[in-house]
Design an enzyme around this catalytic site. Sequence first.
Site, PDB file in Angstrom:
ATOM      1  N   PRO A 217      -8.057   0.703   6.710  1.00  0.00           N
ATOM      2  CA  PRO A 217      -8.364   2.330   6.604  1.00  0.00           C
ATOM      3  C   PRO A 217      -7.278   3.087   5.797  1.00  0.00           C
ATOM      4  CG  PRO A 217      -8.184   1.330   8.910  1.00  0.00           C
ATOM      5  CD  PRO A 217      -7.748   0.302   7.914  1.00  0.00           C
ATOM      6  N   GLU A 218      -7.837   3.889   4.807  1.00  0.00           N
ATOM      7  CA  GLU A 218      -7.135   4.679   4.019  1.00  0.00           C
ATOM      8  C   GLU A 218      -7.259   6.131   4.368  1.00  0.00           C
ATOM      9  OE1 GLU A 218      -7.413   3.692  -0.185  1.00  0.00           O
ATOM     10  OE2 GLU A 218      -7.846   1.535   0.255  1.00  0.00           O
TER      11      GLU A 218
ATOM     12  N   LYS B 114      -2.154   8.120   6.450  1.00  0.00           N
ATOM     13  CA  LYS B 114      -2.967   7.260   6.912  1.00  0.00           C
ATOM     14  C   LYS B 114      -2.824   7.081   8.639  1.00  0.00           C
ATOM     15  CE  LYS B 114      -2.816   4.348   2.688  1.00  0.00           C
ATOM     16  NZ  LYS B 114      -2.253   3.219   2.175  1.00  0.00           N
TER      17      LYS B 114
ATOM     18  N   ARG C 270      -1.204  -6.845  -5.432  1.00  0.00           N
ATOM     19  CA  ARG C 270      -2.496  -6.598  -4.879  1.00  0.00           C
ATOM     20  C   ARG C 270      -3.704  -6.748  -5.931  1.00  0.00           C
ATOM     21  NH1 ARG C 270      -1.652  -2.507  -1.423  1.00  0.00           N
ATOM     22  NH2 ARG C 270       0.285  -2.356  -0.756  1.00  0.00           N
TER      23      ARG C 270
END
Length: 297
Positions: free
Chosen positions: A2-3, A58, A284
């Site tokens: 969730p961003e 967030k 990432r």
Amino acid sequence: MPELPEVETVRAGLERLIVGRAIQTVEYDTQKSFPNSPEDVTAFLIGARIKNIQRRGKVLIIDLTTNYSLVIHLKMTGQLVFVDTHAKRAAEKRFGAGHPNGSLIGDLPDRSTRVTCTFKDGATLYFNDQRKFGWMRLLPTIEVPEIDFFKRLGPEPLQNTFTRTLFITQLMRRKHSRIKAVLLDQSIIAGIGNIYADESLWAAKIHPETRVDRISRPKLKALHESIVSILRLSIQKGGSTDRNYVNAEGKKGSYIQFAKVFRKEGQACERCHTTIIKIRSAGRGTHLCPRCQKVVA
DNA sequence: CACTTGACCTGTCCGC
DNA sequence: TGCGGACAGGTCAAGT
């Protein structure tokens, strides 16, 4: 996962679903899920009504009528799912159990449920978190902005105070770093994560490993605009469901189908038809078009 | 100071 | 079919 757009979608859902409801019980699996003392839970959570729901970066902030707030970070696999028990029973009676309702998840609580909060009217809010990275804590509303997490947090990209000038000023605080790492740094801009970093960089035609001070002014302008428009579009689509994410009603978001590079490695770039690649940047998985997004040496 | 790695976890997928 | 290992990625702390 969730961003900002996903958390904002959950916030809007909870605002509609739980504001005004009174908490009856709170159960949690371990102390780690809910670090407050049982005394505080009894004194400031049980019996409280939900006043309003805010989001910062967030993180969700559920303000209560006791002048305490629940501060929640979903991290990667956290979910806040509301189930109105009465409405669910009525639907089952009418349509039969297991009737498809668009929900991504089955009956709750399940293996991933860490906190269960029931309301006096019989509805329930579940905090599920498969990987247990998320956190939730209760503290006086007035102290919320003082916690380290919020003190460090950068500006909100969807507020009108987030001008191009502010954006560039913030980026220049890390002008020798690679742009992808800087976009993920929550103290520079609040709320961007891996999906929206990759999507914004593709839209602005910037290679993720470009140093901030090597990016031209027109490209910085384009990046500012793409961040804002992509976050807005995603909120409009209810966020991205890549794996786990669901909104407050247990339903998926649809933004991921609008993604141009994220998890699209091996596919053709929509602009130039070059094959999209996946590299590792800032630790990432990072997706880009090697032709549209050239590294500036 | 910039950057990487490891820790926190568990589910899924891939190769053997 | 089972099993080890890599991978997913938000954040912080520690190490290079």
